[in-house]
Design an enzyme around this catalytic site. Structure first.
Site, PDB file in Angstrom:
ATOM      1  CB  VAL A   1      -0.959   0.004   1.218  1.00  0.00           C
ATOM      2  CG1 VAL A   1      -1.797   1.281   1.207  1.00  0.00           C
ATOM      3  CG2 VAL A   1      -1.865  -1.223   1.211  1.00  0.00           C
TER       4      VAL A   1
ATOM      5  CB  VAL B   1      -5.621   4.200   5.238  1.00  0.00           C
ATOM      6  CG1 VAL B   1      -6.604   3.275   4.517  1.00  0.00           C
ATOM      7  CG2 VAL B   1      -6.123   5.641   5.068  1.00  0.00           C
TER       8      VAL B   1
ATOM      9  NE  ARG C   1      -5.894  -4.073  10.863  1.00  0.00           N
ATOM     10  CZ  ARG C   1      -6.380  -4.026   9.624  1.00  0.00           C
ATOM     11  NH1 ARG C   1      -6.569  -2.849   9.026  1.00  0.00           N
ATOM     12  NH2 ARG C   1      -6.719  -5.114   8.985  1.00  0.00           N
TER      13      ARG C   1
ATOM     14  CD  GLU D   1     -11.548  -0.450  13.001  1.00  0.00           C
ATOM     15  OE1 GLU D   1     -11.915  -1.451  12.346  1.00  0.00           O
ATOM     16  OE2 GLU D   1     -10.625   0.279  12.661  1.00  0.00           O
TER      17      GLU D   1
ATOM     18  CG  HIS E   1     -11.629  -0.616   8.833  1.00  0.00           C
ATOM     19  ND1 HIS E   1     -11.100  -1.413   9.797  1.00  0.00           N
ATOM     20  CD2 HIS E   1     -10.919  -0.910   7.708  1.00  0.00           C
ATOM     21  CE1 HIS E   1     -10.131  -2.165   9.300  1.00  0.00           C
ATOM     22  NE2 HIS E   1     -10.005  -1.866   8.011  1.00  0.00           N
TER      23      HIS E   1
END
Ligand code: NAD
Ligand code: 3PG
Length: 605
Positions: A172, A252, A254, A283, A305
């Site tokens: 990423v 983006v 954790r 979450e 998320h």
């Protein structure tokens, strides 16, 4: 096909017909894209049951063979222990921090994920948050919807020509770097494991050695590491204080990589200017928690998320993991196992018949030898001869041997031994296996495997003389040596192995016992002493005849024609019978009492 991580296939779960009550079942407690699930439904029963509490999950899991989750389901060791039939846990995404991977490993459950199905989505979401924080998009949208027109209050900053710091230059992170460079940003990164060459090629200006070098230099900071012990609370108060007061941070990856309390303070105290946050320590966040205060903070653009929540990414990850679940449940290869070593599919294809052979050799050992010699034989040497010796990744063979050795004596509730847990199970059962590669030329067959057991009780660990050898011809497997006997049989089905003296009428006696019990003989073979054993016997006979008047008669030829009259009472052989029908203790007892029979083993392969 990409490099694969494999489990050596355990007995495939077939029985896929919808009417079959043993049809494997897969539980999906989260929203997973239907494309992959449709694929699974062709063979298995798939239950999508969203909204299960942890207790519900534990009560439902015992009947399932597969579990497919995203980030919301906590796959704890309690869930895994309750999942007595579980063979695979699939994460329809990247992060496996919600799965107790070590617990899965110890239970032989394969964990798979989709390492790259959602990386574009995650990178694009990062860029969306980068621009949203730079231009106050969240606040502007809500103030406008509330009837306000606050142009001067919502002036933003540009990202072009600014410096973006990236912590974690993996899949990423690297995509974010390329996209940011496309926006005219200068990118610097911190990742002790990243390749400087690849970074340079992507246009990253520098890989800096420490946070101290990175933090004061950046206008925007984004994190793309997994959540690990080493990345938990990576940025706390001290770190935020080192940043420019105009800096904005993004997450983006954790929740927990930025300490949430410290980030709140940094925003409140003006140590930094803003944040774009997609992931939180809880979450959804609990009422009053730091995560919730952060999500609601006016300087924060927050999303629940959503990094991987695009139609395309969800299709990708669903197909990725469902294909692997399908394969694993039918004994095939996963392409992205988190807890199994890597092996190339073509390498595995070559090994596959040997995996079958070695597993049967292990099972044959336990049933034929270990039953009669319970005291020893827990240390083994598995020797690969000929072409097989060239293969370096023999992990599937190691696992196959452990599986074979323990399968007929295992009470592990049917839990399969596989490549994931073989070492652990071997250790638990006191089995030590040395693998040896002998690059010799093997006559007749290109590759040969031999299994030799050693007494572990004796100080000098002398071999106890129990040897099994086998070979592969095409895809068929054969046993060529069983202890001192030269054999040639396919190790499958129910076998009766009778150690006997060569005496006339012996085959007839055995046939009568089996006939009495209505046991059908599928094949019969007589295995004589092998060359070494014959030579040893001849030598012994020669010595004896020079010292005795009436020398003993010894075996000097194979016993394959041994029933033909005038048998030799000292000539040993193995009679191998492939049989149908139920072999009770009574059958084995009657055979053992037949004339000339020394002992009998019943082996089910
Ligand atoms: N928000 C979302 O929906 C979403 C979507 C996809 C991925 N993710 C998360 O993004 C993270 C990264 O995913 P990826 O696919 O790029 O992973 P990756 O494994 O390809 O890259 C992680 C990188 O972090 C580096 N790293 C590890 N520890 C480090 C440290 N202490 N300091 C600096 N660098 C370190 C590694 O060297 C590696 O290059 C994962 O946590 C994943 O779960 C989130
Ligand atoms: O690790 C991941 O793949 C992402 O965090 C996505 O999580 P999700 O599947 O719950 O959206």
């Amino acid at each position: 096909m990409s490099p694969a991580a494999i489990s050596e296939p355990s007995s495939p779960l077939d029985s896929s017909s919808p009417s079959n009550p043993n049809r494997p079942k897969i539980l999906v407690p989260e929203k997973v894209s239907p494309e992959g699930l449709a694929l699974l439904r062709t063979l298995y029963e798939v239950d999508v049951l969203q909204g299960l509490s942890p207790e519900d999950l534990i009560s439902k899991i015992p009947s399932y063979h597969g579990l497919i989750v995203r980030s919301e389901t906590k796959v704890t060791s309690s869930v895994l222990q309750a999942g007595r039939k579980l063979r695979v846990v699939a994460r329809a995404g990247v992060g496996v921090d919600n799965i107790d991977v070590p617990a899965a490993t110890s239970q032989g459950i394969i964990v798979v994920n989709s390492p790259s199905g959602n990386i574009v989505a995650a990178a694009e979401h990062t860029i969306a948050l980068l621009l949203a924080t730079a231009r106050n998009i969240g606040r502007a949208d809500s103030s406008f919807k509330n009837g306000k027109w606050e142009r001067s209050k919502l002036v933003g900053v540009e990202v072009g020509r600014k410096t973006l710091g990236i912590i974690g230059l993996g899949k990423v992170g690297m995509k974010v770097a390329r996209m940011a460079i496309g926006l005219g940003m200068k990118v610097i990164a911190l990742d002790p494991y990243a390749s400087p060459d690849m970074a340079r090629q992507a246009g990253v200006e520098a890989i800096v050695p420490s946070l101290g070098d990175l933090l004061p230099a950046v206008d925007f900071l984004t994190i793309h590491t997994p959540l690990l012990a080493s990345t938990l609370n990576l940025l706390g108060e001290e770190e935020f204080k080192k940043m420019k007061s105009s800096a904005r941070v993004l997450n983006v990856a954790r929740g927990g990589v930025y300490n949430e309390e410290a980030l709140l303070k940094a925003l409140d105290e003006g140590w930094i200017a803003g944040a774009g946050i997609d992931v939180f320590t809880e979450e959804p966040p609990k009422e009053g928690s730091a995560a919730q205060r952060l999500a609601r903070h006016e300087k924060v653009v927050s999303t629940p998320h959503l990094g991987a929540s695009t139609v395309e990414a969800q299709e990708n990850v669903s197909m990725d993991v469902c294909t692997q679940v399908l394969e694993i449940l039918r004994g095939g290869l996963p392409t992205a196992a988190v807890n199994a070593p890597l092996i190339l599919p073509e390498e595995y294809k070559r090994l596959e018949p040997f995996v079958r052979l070695v597993e049967r050799m292990g099972s044959l050992y336990t049933q034929h030898f270990a039953v009669r010699n319970a005291s020893g034989g827990r240390r083994f040497e598995l020797v690969y001869h000929g072409e097989l010796a060239e293969i370096t990744n023999t992990r599937p063979l190691f696992a196959a041997l452990v599986k074979g050795l323990v399968s007929s004596i295992s009470d592990a509730g049917g839990r399969d031994v596989n490549i994931v847990n073989a070492t652990l199970i071997a250790r638990e059962r006191g089995i030590a296996i040395d693998e040896k590669h002998v690059r010799n030329e093997v006559p007749v067959y290109n590759s040969l495997v031999s299994l030799r057991s050693f007494e572990t009780t004796a100080a000098d660990e002398a071999p106890v003389g129990q040897v099994i050898e086998g070979y592969v011809s095409g895809k068929s497997i054969f046993i060529s040596k069983l202890d001192r006997f030269a054999a040639n049989f396919t190790p499958e089905g129910t076998l009766l192995i009778l150690h006997n003296y060569d005496q006339p009428g012996k085959i007839g006696n055995v046939g009568m016992v089996l006939g009495k019990h209505a046991i059908n003989i599928k094949f019969m073979q007589v295995a004589g002493l092998n060359r070494e054993a014959r030579e040893a016997a001849a030598k012994e006979a020669a010595t004896a005849s020079s010292t005795e008047e009436d020398g003993p008669v010894v075996a000097v030829e194979t016993a394959s024609s041994s029933d033909g009259g005038g048998g030799d009472p000292k000539k040993e052989a193995l009679m191998l019978l492939g049989v149908d029908g139920e072999i009770t203790e009574g059958v084995v007892k009657d055979l053992g009492e037949a004339e000339g029979i020394l002992n009998v083993s019943l082996v089910r392969l």
